[in-house]
Design a protein around this motif. Sequence first.
Motif, PDB file in Angstrom:
ATOM      1  N   ALA A   1       0.868  -1.192   0.000  1.00 54.20           N
ATOM      2  CA  ALA A   1       0.000   0.000   0.000  1.00 54.20           C
ATOM      3  C   ALA A   1       0.899   1.235   0.000  1.00 54.20           C
ATOM      4  O   ALA A   1       0.702   2.175  -0.787  1.00 54.20           O
ATOM      5  N   ALA A   2       1.925   1.203   0.856  1.00 56.87           N
ATOM      6  CA  ALA A   2       2.805   2.367   1.034  1.00 56.87           C
ATOM      7  C   ALA A   2       3.518   2.754  -0.265  1.00 56.87           C
ATOM      8  O   ALA A   2       3.640   3.942  -0.582  1.00 56.87           O
ATOM      9  N   VAL A   3       3.914   1.760  -1.061  1.00 49.80           N
ATOM     10  CA  VAL A   3       4.677   2.077  -2.281  1.00 49.80           C
ATOM     11  C   VAL A   3       3.799   2.698  -3.372  1.00 49.80           C
ATOM     12  O   VAL A   3       4.305   3.175  -4.386  1.00 49.80           O
ATOM     13  N   ALA A   4       2.484   2.673  -3.146  1.00 53.20           N
ATOM     14  CA  ALA A   4       1.583   3.375  -4.085  1.00 53.20           C
ATOM     15  C   ALA A   4       1.133   4.705  -3.479  1.00 53.20           C
ATOM     16  O   ALA A   4       0.931   5.694  -4.188  1.00 53.20           O
ATOM     17  N   ILE A   5       1.002   4.730  -2.138  1.00 51.71           N
ATOM     18  CA  ILE A   5       0.518   5.943  -1.461  1.00 51.71           C
ATOM     19  C   ILE A   5       1.542   7.070  -1.557  1.00 51.71           C
ATOM     20  O   ILE A   5       1.179   8.228  -1.800  1.00 51.71           O
ATOM     21  N   LEU A   6       2.827   6.745  -1.415  1.00 48.99           N
ATOM     22  CA  LEU A   6       3.842   7.804  -1.512  1.00 48.99           C
ATOM     23  C   LEU A   6       3.823   8.484  -2.880  1.00 48.99           C
ATOM     24  O   LEU A   6       3.682   9.711  -2.959  1.00 48.99           O
ATOM     25  N   PRO A   7       3.892   7.729  -4.012  1.00 45.37           N
ATOM     26  CA  PRO A   7       3.784   8.406  -5.309  1.00 45.37           C
ATOM     27  C   PRO A   7       2.454   9.165  -5.459  1.00 45.37           C
ATOM     28  O   PRO A   7       2.411  10.246  -6.036  1.00 45.37           O
ATOM     29  N   ALA A   8       1.378   8.635  -4.870  1.00 39.87           N
ATOM     30  CA  ALA A   8       0.062   9.292  -5.010  1.00 39.87           C
ATOM     31  C   ALA A   8       0.078  10.694  -4.409  1.00 39.87           C
ATOM     32  O   ALA A   8      -0.714  11.559  -4.797  1.00 39.87           O
TER      33      ALA A   8
END
Length: 425
Positions: free
Chosen positions: A24-31
């Motif tokens: 989840a985190a590796v998508a939330i940061l770019p988001a």
Amino acid sequence: MEYLRIKGQQKINGTIRINGAKNAAVAILPAALLTEGIVKIDNLPKITDIDKLVEILKALGAKVSFSEEHLNIDSSGVDNFSPPPSLVNKFRASYYLMGVLLGRFGQVKIPMPGGCNLGPRPIDQHIKGFTALGAKVELEDGLVKIKAKNLKGAHIYLDVVSVGATINIMLAAVRAEGKTIIENAAKEPEIVDVANFLNAMGAQVIGTGTDVIKIQGVPELGHAEHTVIPDRIEAGTFMIAAAATKGEALVAEVIPKHLDPIIAKLKEVGAHLEVGPDWVRVKGNNMLFPADVKTFPYPGFPTDLQAPMMVLLTQAPGTSLITENVFEGRFRHVDELKKMGARIKLGGRTAIIDGGHELVSAPVRAMDLRGGAAFIIAGLISRGETVLAGVEHIDRGYEHIEKRFKQLGVSVERNTISNEIFPGK
Ligand code: EPZ
């Protein structure tokens, strides 16, 4: 070069608080790049994939600061849509930068993503989605160049159930004009978590966790605060370790619903499980039973726990089968396990395990994140002391793995050594 030294015949015995979910985190940061507002993200795991993403965000012009457990990101000053190739091709999740930079700037230039070698890992479904939204995609000397005058909502039917493509298309669609529907979407809890973060910033995403996701585009996004959900794969790794070492673990701060397939399979194999509102206690059983495991997209048994489960099944007397339905190349850990005495035959997507035989320690090398975790479990149950190279793979997704296992009462030591013990790369 770093390696782990794992003493054999140890029993897990302890309590562990589960970290935020890597996937989840590796998508939330770019988001966070999708908004000109300021976002605060809590419960991020301290893993190298996150470190790399922070470097990329800074290289693009975002201001990133840490305060106690939170990460604060201000992307208002971001004006660059070509992330540094040296950072991008080190891990798979960098592909989320495509969706967010396309959504924010209408263009992105980025190398093909790197990541664990699990067999071919195409991004054709990601590109199918971006093209449907009106983008032009070109592959030129190893770079993916994507451009769109303005993104328009579209009705997209994924040919393959893909976590990455589902998230990436969602990221590009939240600021597109009009409505986007993603059919045959993946249903992983991490996708729901990303959507919750997007909606906290003012996006309009509904349906995540089902196979039809609807996104109504909005012209801009604002500030948000978000806490990442617990990592079901980290939790499952420690639960399997407790069962395999015939020890006991209390795995705390989890969402038990996300662990259903693992709980069911561990009960089938003979472990004793107690499930609380936000914890699971696993007690190993001296008598283990063989089982058949088939990996499938959520809510099926997770492919990310296939390797750790294989180690457990080497200890269950009788024949077990593991069928890997998600990635075709995800049996690279089998040869190394056979060096430790595991009796496994491969036939296409199925591994046949002749269980109930003792494992013996040997120098082994992790080739991917979850295979690495599996070798730690194998080291803990084998006779002798196992030396495990390739720790950098494990550090990508497990925070301070030796300290985490120490909390569970077993000793796993991290050492550095020159290459002579492990010739070759
Ligand atoms: C995500 O990878 C996870 N990684 C993986 O976790 C996880 O194993 C996988 O989902 C499945 O759950 C991250 O979230 C960063 P997919 P992803 O797209 O998105 C095929 C870990 O250990 N496919 O769901 O790459 C693909 O080849 C990692 O934490 C296409 O054919 O997985 C595979 O066979 C390892 N075309 C299947 O779909 C595409 O465009 C599922 O892949 C995309 C995928």
